[in-house]
Enzyme design. Structure first.
Site, mmCIF file in Angstrom:
data_model
loop_
_atom_site.group_PDB
_atom_site.id
_atom_site.type_symbol
_atom_site.label_atom_id
_atom_site.label_comp_id
_atom_site.label_asym_id
_atom_site.label_seq_id
_atom_site.Cartn_x
_atom_site.Cartn_y
_atom_site.Cartn_z
ATOM 1 N N ARG A 1 33.507 42.902 -21.164
ATOM 2 C CA ARG A 1 33.402 41.903 -22.049
ATOM 3 C C ARG A 1 34.603 41.826 -23.146
ATOM 4 O O ARG A 1 35.569 42.664 -23.252
ATOM 5 C CB ARG A 1 32.166 42.650 -23.092
ATOM 6 C CG ARG A 1 30.919 42.778 -22.446
ATOM 7 C CD ARG A 1 30.350 41.364 -22.126
ATOM 8 N NE ARG A 1 28.814 41.171 -21.530
ATOM 9 C CZ ARG A 1 28.890 41.495 -20.150
ATOM 10 N NH1 ARG A 1 29.623 41.498 -19.234
ATOM 11 N NH2 ARG A 1 27.654 41.448 -19.590
ATOM 12 N N GLU B 1 32.824 31.210 -23.845
ATOM 13 C CA GLU B 1 32.665 30.901 -22.312
ATOM 14 C C GLU B 1 31.778 29.699 -22.328
ATOM 15 O O GLU B 1 30.607 29.638 -23.063
ATOM 16 C CB GLU B 1 32.146 32.008 -21.554
ATOM 17 C CG GLU B 1 33.004 33.182 -21.615
ATOM 18 C CD GLU B 1 32.560 34.256 -20.535
ATOM 19 O OE1 GLU B 1 31.628 34.216 -19.895
ATOM 20 O OE2 GLU B 1 33.430 35.278 -20.766
ATOM 21 N N HIS C 1 34.667 34.338 -15.464
ATOM 22 C CA HIS C 1 33.822 35.145 -15.435
ATOM 23 C C HIS C 1 33.081 35.245 -14.184
ATOM 24 O O HIS C 1 31.767 34.984 -13.947
ATOM 25 C CB HIS C 1 32.809 34.746 -16.618
ATOM 26 C CG HIS C 1 32.002 35.921 -16.928
ATOM 27 N ND1 HIS C 1 31.281 36.237 -18.375
ATOM 28 C CD2 HIS C 1 31.558 37.430 -16.518
ATOM 29 C CE1 HIS C 1 30.819 37.402 -18.464
ATOM 30 N NE2 HIS C 1 31.031 38.059 -17.281
#
Length: 316
Positions: free
Chosen positions: A235, A264, A283
């Protein structure tokens, strides 16, 4: 007929990875683009009684849930999603369910980033395409020190691979014991400062919480070697992003492999997209065929169980 909407299906893969047709009388459709505007999002999903979401791609705070009076079932991939206000969902009568998630895909991606950084793969791929030949000298993994923040399921798998490469594996987290570290094939670092100072490659595998937020800040980054690399597939909030940007721009560390970001999708003008010592990915840690099949197959199971009046894998 209940309406089910699958959000943020970026690869347009969800409908082909599970038997959605087995659901009794449920109309299923997908949204393949990210909808960042709140008003546009509400307009798109307001009629859905069932929503299937992918991790934290679209957050569901209380104010968004309040604008979705028809929502009855919210399913997230994984059994933890910090971007859902579970208390607000419960108060609104929304059932929230999750799915299993494998630690293998993020482990594999962690090593893709480590290897990509160590052997300068983006640079050399670019060189091949532009006609240049051999401009870098790779860093050796064998004999180097792998520092791991967090030795849970993913961290322990990362440690095993590090051993296979012949690396010296150190680990640290607030509650990690020497016995647990040894069982995973690592040695317990005496402190996080010592871990940062010793690591040639430092990788993070902690759950983001108020306790762990910013656990790697300016002080920790300055303790790292100028030849060291930081890898984050967990994270973004675990690392002070302002300090990390300075560290990369000013050469406190050699580079970073990043799969997670504060915002994001990553804004187009973000310097993390263009820094030459950053290997950035969108990601992809949990994005694998087997994991996606698991997510969507179990989402179908969650819906069927909810329809039968016996929800499974409930959260909150």
């Amino acid at each position: 007929m209940p309406t089910c909407l699958i959000l943020d299906d970026y690869q347009n893969a969800a409908l082909g990875l599970a038997d959605w047709g087995s659901l009794d009388g449920v109309s299923v459709s997908t949204v393949t683009e990210y909808i960042g505007d709140r008003k546009a999002l509400v307009a798109r999903i307001a009629e859905a009684e069932i929503l299937v979401i992918m991790r934290e791609r679209t957050p569901f705070p209380a104010d968004l849930l309040a604008r979705l009076p028809k929502l009855k079932l919210l399913i997230t991939s994984g059994m933890r999603n910090a971007s859902i206000d579970l208390a607000a969902a419960k108060a609104q009568g929304v059932t929230v369910c999750g799915t299993d998630s494998s630690p293998t895909p993020p482990t594999e991606l962690t090593w893709a980033l480590i290897l990509g950084l160590a052997r300068h793969l983006p640079e050399e791929v670019g060189n091949i395409r532009s006609g240049r030949w051999q401009t870098s000298i790779g860093a050796d993994l064998s004999g180097a020190t792998l520092g791991i923040f967090g030795l849970g399921k993913i961290g322990a798998l990362v440690a095993r691979v590090g051993q296979a490469f012949g690396m010296n594996v150190l680990a640290w987290s607030p509650n990690l014991t020497a016995e647990r570290a040894e069982a995973a094939g690592a040695r317990l670092a005496p402190s996080k400062e010592a871990l940062c100072e010793a690591a040639d490659f430092l990788t993070l595998h902690l759950v983001l919480s108020e306790r762990s937020r910013g656990i790697v800040g300016e002080a920790e980054l300055r303790r790292m070697r100028r030849s060291a690399y930081l890898v984050n597939t967990s994270r973004a909030g675990l690392v002070d992003q302002v300090a990390l940007l300075r560290a990369l721009q000013e050469g406190w560390i050699a580079g970073a492999g990043l799969d997670v970001f504060d915002t994001e999708p990553l804004p187009y003008d973000s310097p993390f997209r263009r820094l030459p010592n950053v290997l950035a990915l969108p990601h992809l840690g949990y994005v694998s065929r087997a994991n996606y099949s698991r997510f969507f197959t179990q989402a179908v199971e969650d819906i069927a169980a909810w329809q039968a009046g016996s929800p499974i894998r409930q959260l909150g």
